[in-house]
Design a protein around this motif. Structure first.
Motif, PDB file in Angstrom:
ATOM      1  N   GLY A  52     -96.507 -19.477  24.309  1.00  0.00           N
ATOM      2  CA  GLY A  52     -97.048 -18.164  23.965  1.00  0.00           C
ATOM      3  C   GLY A  52     -97.022 -17.185  25.117  1.00  0.00           C
ATOM      4  N   MET A  53     -96.005 -17.232  25.935  1.00  0.00           N
ATOM      5  CA  MET A  53     -95.898 -16.335  27.094  1.00  0.00           C
ATOM      6  C   MET A  53     -95.982 -14.874  26.668  1.00  0.00           C
ATOM      7  SD  MET A  53     -92.688 -15.945  29.766  1.00  0.00           S
ATOM      8  CE  MET A  53     -92.985 -17.473  30.659  1.00  0.00           C
ATOM      9  N   ASP A  54     -96.608 -14.061  27.517  1.00  0.00           N
ATOM     10  CA  ASP A  54     -96.707 -12.632  27.258  1.00  0.00           C
ATOM     11  C   ASP A  54     -95.312 -12.027  27.149  1.00  0.00           C
ATOM     12  OD1 ASP A  54     -98.505 -10.130  27.276  1.00  0.00           O
ATOM     13  OD2 ASP A  54     -97.008  -9.681  28.826  1.00  0.00           O
ATOM     14  N   GLY A  55     -95.165 -11.041  26.269  1.00  0.00           N
ATOM     15  CA  GLY A  55     -93.851 -10.467  26.014  1.00  0.00           C
ATOM     16  C   GLY A  55     -93.182  -9.882  27.243  1.00  0.00           C
ATOM     17  N   ASP A  56     -93.940  -9.183  28.075  1.00  0.00           N
ATOM     18  CA  ASP A  56     -93.358  -8.589  29.283  1.00  0.00           C
ATOM     19  C   ASP A  56     -92.841  -9.668  30.230  1.00  0.00           C
ATOM     20  OD1 ASP A  56     -93.884  -5.978  28.452  1.00  0.00           O
ATOM     21  OD2 ASP A  56     -95.941  -6.063  29.237  1.00  0.00           O
ATOM     22  N   LEU A  57     -93.584 -10.745  30.341  1.00  0.00           N
ATOM     23  CA  LEU A  57     -93.126 -11.852  31.194  1.00  0.00           C
ATOM     24  C   LEU A  57     -91.887 -12.512  30.605  1.00  0.00           C
ATOM     25  CD1 LEU A  57     -96.548 -13.525  32.160  1.00  0.00           C
ATOM     26  CD2 LEU A  57     -95.133 -11.984  33.547  1.00  0.00           C
ATOM     27  N   LEU A  58     -91.815 -12.557  29.262  1.00  0.00           N
ATOM     28  CA  LEU A  58     -90.629 -13.116  28.613  1.00  0.00           C
ATOM     29  C   LEU A  58     -89.389 -12.298  28.962  1.00  0.00           C
ATOM     30  CD1 LEU A  58     -89.258 -15.021  26.525  1.00  0.00           C
ATOM     31  CD2 LEU A  58     -89.827 -13.293  24.796  1.00  0.00           C
ATOM     32  N   LEU A  59     -89.518 -10.968  28.936  1.00  0.00           N
ATOM     33  CA  LEU A  59     -88.380 -10.122  29.275  1.00  0.00           C
ATOM     34  C   LEU A  59     -87.949 -10.331  30.725  1.00  0.00           C
ATOM     35  CD1 LEU A  59     -89.110  -6.703  27.525  1.00  0.00           C
ATOM     36  CD2 LEU A  59     -87.594  -8.549  26.802  1.00  0.00           C
ATOM     37  N   GLU A  60     -88.915 -10.499  31.617  1.00  0.00           N
ATOM     38  CA  GLU A  60     -88.568 -10.768  33.010  1.00  0.00           C
ATOM     39  C   GLU A  60     -87.811 -12.093  33.132  1.00  0.00           C
ATOM     40  OE1 GLU A  60     -92.000 -10.651  35.489  1.00  0.00           O
ATOM     41  OE2 GLU A  60     -92.597  -8.610  34.878  1.00  0.00           O
ATOM     42  N   LEU A  83     -86.004 -13.571  30.769  1.00  0.00           N
ATOM     43  CA  LEU A  83     -84.670 -13.410  30.196  1.00  0.00           C
ATOM     44  C   LEU A  83     -83.755 -12.593  31.094  1.00  0.00           C
ATOM     45  CD1 LEU A  83     -85.575 -12.768  26.438  1.00  0.00           C
ATOM     46  CD2 LEU A  83     -84.587 -14.840  27.419  1.00  0.00           C
ATOM     47  N   THR A  84     -84.318 -11.597  31.765  1.00  0.00           N
ATOM     48  CA  THR A  84     -83.511 -10.774  32.669  1.00  0.00           C
ATOM     49  C   THR A  84     -82.936 -11.611  33.802  1.00  0.00           C
ATOM     50  OG1 THR A  84     -84.878  -8.827  32.154  1.00  0.00           O
ATOM     51  CG2 THR A  84     -83.541  -8.731  34.159  1.00  0.00           C
ATOM     52  N   GLN A  85     -83.720 -12.550  34.298  1.00  0.00           N
ATOM     53  CA  GLN A  85     -83.243 -13.418  35.378  1.00  0.00           C
ATOM     54  C   GLN A  85     -82.176 -14.398  34.886  1.00  0.00           C
ATOM     55  OE1 GLN A  85     -86.637 -15.333  37.127  1.00  0.00           O
ATOM     56  NE2 GLN A  85     -87.558 -13.422  37.847  1.00  0.00           N
ATOM     57  N   LEU A  86     -82.293 -14.842  33.631  1.00  0.00           N
ATOM     58  CA  LEU A  86     -81.402 -15.884  33.122  1.00  0.00           C
ATOM     59  C   LEU A  86     -80.165 -15.339  32.429  1.00  0.00           C
ATOM     60  CD1 LEU A  86     -84.059 -18.323  31.575  1.00  0.00           C
ATOM     61  CD2 LEU A  86     -82.943 -18.516  33.796  1.00  0.00           C
ATOM     62  N   ALA A  87     -80.232 -14.125  31.900  1.00  0.00           N
ATOM     63  CA  ALA A  87     -79.144 -13.588  31.086  1.00  0.00           C
ATOM     64  C   ALA A  87     -77.864 -13.436  31.903  1.00  0.00           C
ATOM     65  CB  ALA A  87     -79.548 -12.248  30.487  1.00  0.00           C
ATOM     66  N   THR A  88     -76.743 -13.698  31.261  1.00  0.00           N
ATOM     67  CA  THR A  88     -75.438 -13.507  31.890  1.00  0.00           C
ATOM     68  C   THR A  88     -74.984 -12.063  31.693  1.00  0.00           C
ATOM     69  OG1 THR A  88     -74.344 -14.247  29.864  1.00  0.00           O
ATOM     70  CG2 THR A  88     -74.776 -15.905  31.551  1.00  0.00           C
ATOM     71  N   CYS A  89     -74.017 -11.651  32.485  1.00  0.00           N
ATOM     72  CA  CYS A  89     -73.522 -10.282  32.389  1.00  0.00           C
ATOM     73  C   CYS A  89     -72.741 -10.081  31.094  1.00  0.00           C
ATOM     74  CB  CYS A  89     -72.621  -9.959  33.584  1.00  0.00           C
ATOM     75  SG  CYS A  89     -73.512  -9.926  35.159  1.00  0.00           S
ATOM     76  N   ASP A  90     -72.927  -8.922  30.495  1.00  0.00           N
ATOM     77  CA  ASP A  90     -72.235  -8.583  29.272  1.00  0.00           C
ATOM     78  C   ASP A  90     -70.747  -8.409  29.556  1.00  0.00           C
ATOM     79  OD1 ASP A  90     -72.110  -8.005  26.560  1.00  0.00           O
ATOM     80  OD2 ASP A  90     -72.135  -5.850  26.944  1.00  0.00           O
ATOM     81  N   THR A  91     -69.907  -9.055  28.757  1.00  0.00           N
ATOM     82  CA  THR A  91     -68.453  -8.994  28.941  1.00  0.00           C
ATOM     83  C   THR A  91     -67.798  -8.553  27.642  1.00  0.00           C
ATOM     84  OG1 THR A  91     -68.093 -11.289  28.257  1.00  0.00           O
ATOM     85  CG2 THR A  91     -68.587 -10.900  30.588  1.00  0.00           C
ATOM     86  N   PRO A  92     -66.530  -8.145  27.693  1.00  0.00           N
ATOM     87  CA  PRO A  92     -65.834  -7.791  26.439  1.00  0.00           C
ATOM     88  C   PRO A  92     -65.850  -8.921  25.416  1.00  0.00           C
ATOM     89  CG  PRO A  92     -64.585  -7.037  28.333  1.00  0.00           C
ATOM     90  CD  PRO A  92     -65.725  -7.847  28.878  1.00  0.00           C
ATOM     91  N   ALA A  93     -65.827 -10.179  25.910  1.00  0.00           N
ATOM     92  CA  ALA A  93     -65.862 -11.318  24.985  1.00  0.00           C
ATOM     93  C   ALA A  93     -67.160 -11.357  24.199  1.00  0.00           C
ATOM     94  CB  ALA A  93     -65.662 -12.618  25.747  1.00  0.00           C
ATOM     95  N   ARG A  96     -78.127 -14.675  21.364  1.00  0.00           N
ATOM     96  CA  ARG A  96     -77.470 -14.825  22.660  1.00  0.00           C
ATOM     97  C   ARG A  96     -77.802 -13.585  23.471  1.00  0.00           C
ATOM     98  NH1 ARG A  96     -72.714 -14.319  25.779  1.00  0.00           N
ATOM     99  NH2 ARG A  96     -72.134 -16.297  26.785  1.00  0.00           N
ATOM    100  N   VAL A  97     -78.371 -13.782  24.649  1.00  0.00           N
ATOM    101  CA  VAL A  97     -78.906 -12.687  25.453  1.00  0.00           C
ATOM    102  C   VAL A  97     -77.983 -12.407  26.627  1.00  0.00           C
ATOM    103  CG1 VAL A  97     -80.922 -11.835  26.691  1.00  0.00           C
ATOM    104  CG2 VAL A  97     -81.224 -13.473  24.822  1.00  0.00           C
ATOM    105  N   THR A  98     -77.599 -11.146  26.745  1.00  0.00           N
ATOM    106  CA  THR A  98     -76.793 -10.697  27.890  1.00  0.00           C
ATOM    107  C   THR A  98     -77.444  -9.463  28.488  1.00  0.00           C
ATOM    108  OG1 THR A  98     -75.364  -9.383  26.446  1.00  0.00           O
ATOM    109  CG2 THR A  98     -74.642 -11.633  26.951  1.00  0.00           C
ATOM    110  N   LYS A  99     -76.917  -9.013  29.613  1.00  0.00           N
ATOM    111  CA  LYS A  99     -77.442  -7.837  30.274  1.00  0.00           C
ATOM    112  C   LYS A  99     -76.298  -7.039  30.882  1.00  0.00           C
ATOM    113  CE  LYS A  99     -78.369 -10.416  34.536  1.00  0.00           C
ATOM    114  NZ  LYS A  99     -79.415 -10.892  35.490  1.00  0.00           N
ATOM    115  N   SER A 100     -76.533  -5.774  31.111  1.00  0.00           N
ATOM    116  CA  SER A 100     -75.541  -4.915  31.757  1.00  0.00           C
ATOM    117  C   SER A 100     -75.567  -5.163  33.257  1.00  0.00           C
ATOM    118  CB  SER A 100     -75.839  -3.449  31.445  1.00  0.00           C
ATOM    119  OG  SER A 100     -75.831  -3.222  30.059  1.00  0.00           O
TER     120      SER A 100
END
Length: 448
Positions: free
Chosen positions: A343-351, A353-363, A441-445
């Motif tokens: 039940g992690m707080d939503g803001d902490l969840l985003l943090e 995911l931001t650390q774990l997410a891979t870079c967004d690619t054309p694929a 599937r979570v990615t980031k810019s």
């Protein structure tokens, strides 16, 4: 499991059994064990044929038997151990003039196995066990046998646990100086309120006023109006009393009490009242059987099977669900790290995911091309988690991007009920109306 392996190889397969096949084998095994041992125990505990027929029918028609007892819960195993310890106690007490060495040996084994299975086990056999004191006072041979059987079982359990939790091969010195005492560790953990708070704190009336009616339904009325006094009923009462002292109270903790209570009640005498009660009993069990047997956290297993087939998956974050069984990943857990953030707080969840997410690619933007990537981060969460809604539609260049890759409709997250903050109808509309489990599937810019 050895038999399953033989059958698997005998049908022309290799020796590697898919985890989902093991999963269903365990379910069938628990069903068969409960069907045989639970009914057998009721036949032994209930002496009168008419009462026995009613007891067996009530237990068999209870949704608790269909759902919880077919799971490999420690509570389901505890239910069988408690029932058979009571059977053995009855056998020993019923024939005090005869030697009960074998029954005492089996009782010693089951009792110690029950303690290592769940530390709450003694609460259920405390009152019936008092009846054995006069017998063992007069039969020291049987007393020695129950002590020896219990001691041997404890030694074996400690050796197995020590070997399992020790990284190196154990020796006699490890067993003597550094043994792993699972019941003691369990007790020390659960007496700390800070530890229990991580799993949820409940009022001490939770078992009696909420959990027991949830498990028994209309039978709770007969428990107070038409009980049949017996030692197995006293066993259930003592278990409820002791478990109510603890502040973390889940309904499944009371599983051992259900067959004991259902075999200790009498049906209404008046025909009209009996018909009404039977109809309510059938309706209650159909509703809760569907709810708890199909929908409650029903997407966990299918989601984990899906994750085991994703070649790019290296990070999986599970939010607002039960802890996923990693053994269902079919060996992929060697490269896939599963994070259960509960039940992690939503803001902490985003943090996170931001650390774990891979870079967004054309694929990532083309259909199924992302599976060719070496790394991938996935979020598994219920659709009722409305906090995520503003972030799921992000199509911009900044922030996290969520691509839904899987959805399972038969999933209800009943642990996400928040009546205090959202109100009753809004909570029901969110949890029931938006039922289902999804994987993104979570990615980031990433700026080059």
């Amino acid at each position: 499991m050895l038999l399953l392996r033989w059958l698997w190889i005998g049908n022309g397969n290799d020796g590697e059994i898919p985890p989902i096949a093991v999963f269903w084998t365990l379910r069938v095994l628990m069903f068969v064990i409960s069907f045989v041992l639970e009914d057998w125990a009721i036949h032994e505990l209930v002496q009168k044929p008419r009462n026995r027929r009613v007891a067996v029918l009530l237990v068999a028609s209870s949704y608790v038997t269909w759902t919880f007892q077919t799971h490999t819960f420690s509570n389901s195993i505890e239910t069988l151990i408690v029932a058979w310890c009571l059977v053995l106690i009855e056998r020993i007490v019923a024939s005090p003039q005869q030697s009960s060495v074998l029954a005492s040996a089996v009782l010693g084994f089951l009792a110690m196995f029950g303690v290592f299975n769940r530390i709450t086990f003694p609460a259920f056999v405390l009152i019936p066990g008092i009846r054995l004191v006069p017998y063992y006072w007069k039969h020291p041979g049987s007393l020695a046998m129950i002590v020896l059987a219990g001691a041997y079982t404890a030694f074996f359990a400690i050796a197995v646990d020590t070997a399992f939790y020790t990284k190196h091969s154990i020796s006699w010195s490890d067993l003597i100086y550094h043994p792993v005492l699972t019941p003691l560790n369990n007790l020390l953990y659960n007496i700390q309120p800070s530890n229990l708070a991580q799993h949820g704190l409940h009022p001490r009336y939770q078992h009696l006023l909420v959990n027991l009616p949830q498990l028994l339904g209309p039978a709770i009325i007969l428990l107070f109006t038409r009980p049949h006094r017996s030692f197995h009923l006293y066993s259930a009462i003592s278990g409820i009393f002791v478990l109510s002292i603890l502040q973390h109270q889940e309904a499944r903790f009371l599983l051992p009490t259900i067959p004991l209570i259902l075999s200790s009640i009498r049906l209404p005498k008046k025909e009209t009242t009996l018909r009404v009660w039977v109809v309510s009993w059938i309706v209650f069990n159909l509703i809760f059987g569907t709810l708890m047997g199909i929908y409650h956290q029903g997407g966990i297993i299918p989601a984990q099977v899906f994750m085991s087939r994703q070649p790019d998956a290296t990070q999986a974050v599970w939010w607002k669900t039960y802890m996923p069984p990693v053994w269902l990943l079919n060996g992929k857990n060697e490269v896939l790290r599963t994070r259960d953030v509960m039940g992690m707080d939503g803001d902490l969840l985003l943090e996170e995911l931001t650390q774990l997410a891979t870079c967004d690619t054309p694929a990532d933007r083309r259909n199924m091309e992302y599976l060719k990537e070496k790394n991938g981060t996935y979020l598994i969460a219920p659709l009722s988690a409305s906090w995520l809604d503003p972030y799921l539609q992000n199509k911009g260049l900044e922030g996290l991007r969520f691509r839904e890759v899987w959805r399972y409709e038969k999933h209800l997250n009943l642990d996400d009920l928040d009546f205090a903050e959202d109100g009753f109808w809004n909570t029901i509309a969110r949890v029931v109306g938006r039922r289902g489990l999804a994987i993104w599937r979570v990615t980031k810019s990433c700026r080059k």
